[in-house]
Write an enzyme that holds these catalytic residues in place. Structure first.
Site, PDB file in Angstrom:
ATOM      1  N   GLU A  25       0.836  -1.207   0.000  1.00  0.00           N
ATOM      2  CA  GLU A  25       0.000   0.000   0.000  1.00  0.00           C
ATOM      3  C   GLU A  25       0.872   1.260   0.000  1.00  0.00           C
ATOM      4  OE1 GLU A  25      -1.539   1.795   3.479  1.00  0.00           O
ATOM      5  OE2 GLU A  25      -1.093   0.064   4.750  1.00  0.00           O
ATOM      6  N   LYS A 159      -3.500  -2.210  15.784  1.00  0.00           N
ATOM      7  CA  LYS A 159      -2.847  -1.327  16.753  1.00  0.00           C
ATOM      8  C   LYS A 159      -3.716  -1.062  17.953  1.00  0.00           C
ATOM      9  CE  LYS A 159       0.516   1.448  14.650  1.00  0.00           C
ATOM     10  NZ  LYS A 159       0.531   1.940  13.296  1.00  0.00           N
TER      11      LYS A 159
HETATM   12  N1  PSU Z   1      -2.663   1.397  10.631  1.00  0.00           N
HETATM   13  C1  PSU Z   1      -1.332   1.447  10.785  1.00  0.00           C
HETATM   14  N2  PSU Z   1      -0.579   2.096   9.855  1.00  0.00           N
HETATM   15  C2  PSU Z   1      -1.140   2.683   8.761  1.00  0.00           C
HETATM   16  C3  PSU Z   1      -2.550   2.611   8.596  1.00  0.00           C
HETATM   17  C4  PSU Z   1      -3.269   1.952   9.540  1.00  0.00           C
HETATM   18  O1  PSU Z   1      -0.824   0.907  11.746  1.00  0.00           O
HETATM   19  O2  PSU Z   1      -0.409   3.279   7.939  1.00  0.00           O
HETATM   20  C5  PSU Z   1      -3.189   3.201   7.369  1.00  0.00           C
HETATM   21  C6  PSU Z   1      -3.503   2.090   6.350  1.00  0.00           C
HETATM   22  O3  PSU Z   1      -3.369   2.617   5.038  1.00  0.00           O
HETATM   23  C7  PSU Z   1      -4.963   1.779   6.624  1.00  0.00           C
HETATM   24  C8  PSU Z   1      -5.490   3.153   6.944  1.00  0.00           C
HETATM   25  O4  PSU Z   1      -5.645   1.191   5.547  1.00  0.00           O
HETATM   26  O5  PSU Z   1      -4.451   3.767   7.709  1.00  0.00           O
HETATM   27  C9  PSU Z   1      -6.787   3.101   7.722  1.00  0.00           C
HETATM   28  O6  PSU Z   1      -7.332   4.375   7.779  1.00  0.00           O
HETATM   29  P1  PSU Z   1      -8.810   4.547   8.351  1.00  0.00           P
HETATM   30  O7  PSU Z   1      -8.698   4.177   9.800  1.00  0.00           O
HETATM   31  O8  PSU Z   1      -9.119   6.006   8.120  1.00  0.00           O
HETATM   32  O9  PSU Z   1      -9.686   3.626   7.553  1.00  0.00           O
END
Ligand code: PSU
Ligand code: MN
Length: 303
Positions: A25, A159
Site C-alpha cells: 500500500e 494497533k
Molecule cells: N494502521 C497502521 N498504519 C497505517 C494505517 C493503519 O498501523 O499506515 C493506514 C492504512 O493505510 C490503513 C489506513 O488502511 O491507515 C486506515 O485508515 P482509516 O482508519 O481512516 O480507515
C-alpha cells in the site's frame, strides 16, 4: 472500458515470467511515516520481497492511472509530495476521474491488487473499529473490504489505538478469517502477544496459501487477514506504549480530529511521544510482513 491500470516494468516482467507478485500500500508511505524514513522503508520492503523470490508492486493513483508497481522516481515523488489524498474504496474512482494524486489505504490497495490479479498484500497494520465507535461510528472501510475482496493481507495485528476486541467481532461477523502465524494468541502490532486468542493459527506459508485457494474453490467472497507477530528483538512492551497511546487519543478528542484524519493523527503523535521508537518497530514489522507475504505468494503459485 477496462480499469486504467499502469504496470511497472518489473511487474510486467514478473507476469511474463510467471513470478509471484506481492502488493504494497502507499498510505503507509504518505500518511503513516515521516519523510525520509517513509521512502527508505518502502525501498527496504521492496528489496525484502525481491530477496524472498517475489516481485513488489507498490500501488498508488497518479495521473488518472492505478499504478501497479512504482518506478523508483515515482516512489520518491510520492513520498515527498505534499497534500496527497488518502484514498479508500469511496475515493478511488473519483480520484481517477479527476486526475487527483492519491495514496491507497488497505481497502483501496486490496481493490487495485485484485483488479491486477495479485492475491497477496503486505502492510503494517489495518484500520479497524476505533475506540468510542459506539458514539463516533468510526469503523475503517478496511474491514468491509476484507469481507468482500479476495486478497490475503499480512499485517502485524491491529494497533492498540483501536478497539481490538470490537475489531475482531466485526471481522468474525463479516466472515473474515483471522490467522495468527505460528502462535495461539493475536499479536498486538508493537508487541508479539495480546490477551486475545487468535481465531485461527497457521504454521506455514503453504497452509495460508492453501486456505486462500480453498476459499476460491468454495466461492467465498472476501480475503484473509494474517496476523504476523513482530520479531522478538524489535517489540516494544505494551506497558511502555500505553500512556503515549492514551495521550494521543485524548489529544485527538480534544482537537476534534475526525474521519480520515484520525489514524494519521494518532500515528504521528505516537511517533513524536515515543521519540521515534514506535517508527523503528513499525519498520521492522512491515519488513517481516513483506517476507511472509512473499513466501505465501510463492506457495500459491507452486500449488
Ligand atoms: N494502521 C497502521 N498504519 C497505517 C494505517 C493503519 O498501523 O499506515 C493506514 C492504512 O493505510 C490503513 C489506513 O488502511 O491507515 C486506515 O485508515 P482509516 O482508519 O481512516 O480507515
Ligand atoms: Mn475512520
Amino acid at each position: 472500458m477496462t480499469a486504467p491500470l499502469k504496470y511497472s516494468a518489473e511487474v510486467i516482467a514478473a507476469h511474463a515470467a510467471g513470478k509471484p507478485v506481492v502488493a504494497l500500500e502507499s498510505t503507509i508511505i504518505t500518511h503513516g511515516m515521516p519523510y525520509p524514513q517513509n521512502v527508505a522503508t518502502a525501498e527496504m520492503v521492496e528489496a525484502d520481497i525481491r530477496q524472498a523470490g517475489a516481485v513488489p508492486a507498490t500501488i498508488a493513483i497518479m495521473g488518472s492511472h492505478i499504478h501497479i508497481g512504482l518506478e523508483p522516481n515515482e516512489l520518491q515523488a510520492l513520498a515527498q509530495a505534499k497534500n496527497v489524498a488518502k484514498l479508500s474504496r469511496a475515493d478511488i474512482a473519483f480520484a481517477l476521474a479527476t486526475g487527483q494524486t492519491g495514496a491507497t489505504t488497505v481497502a483501496a490497495t486490496m481493490i487495485c491488487a485484485h483488479l491486477a490479479d495479485i492475491a497477496v498484500f503486505a502492510t503494517g497494520g489495518i484500520g479497524g473499529v476505533h475506540r468510542g465507535a459506539e458514539n463516533t461510528f468510526d469503523i475503517s472501510a478496511d474491514l468491509e473490504e476484507l469481507a468482500q475482496t479476495p486478497v490475503t493481507v499480512v499485517a502485524a495485528g491491529a494497533k492498540a489505538i483501536l478497539d481490538i476486541p470490537k475489531t475482531m467481532e466485526v471481522l468474525e461477523t463479516r466472515g473474515v478469517p483471522v490467522i495468527a502465524y505460528r502462535q495461539d494468541v493475536l499479536p498486538a502490532f508493537w508487541s508479539r502477544t495480546s490477551d486475545l486468542p487468535a481465531p485461527l493459527r497457521a504454521d506455514s506459508a503453504q497452509a495460508i496459501a492453501d486456505s486462500h485457494a480453498m476459499r476460491a474453490h468454495l466461492g467465498l467472497p472476501g480475503g484473509q487477514l494474517v496476523a504476523n507477530p513482530i520479531p522478538a528483538q524489535d517489540e516494544i512492551p505494551a506497558d511502555q506504549l500505553r500512556p503515549h497511546i492514551l495521550q494521543a487519543l485524548n489529544e485527538a478528542e480534544e482537537q476534534g480530529i475526525s474521519a480520515k484524519a484520525v489514524t494519521p493523527f494518532l500515528l504521528k503523535r505516537i511517533f513524536e511521544l515515543t521519540k521515534g521508537a514506535s517508527l523503528t518497530a513499525n519498520i521492522a514489522l512491515v519488513r517481516n510482513n513483506a517476507r511472509l507475504a512473499a513466501a505465501i505468494a510463492l506457495a500459491l503459485i507452486s500449488r
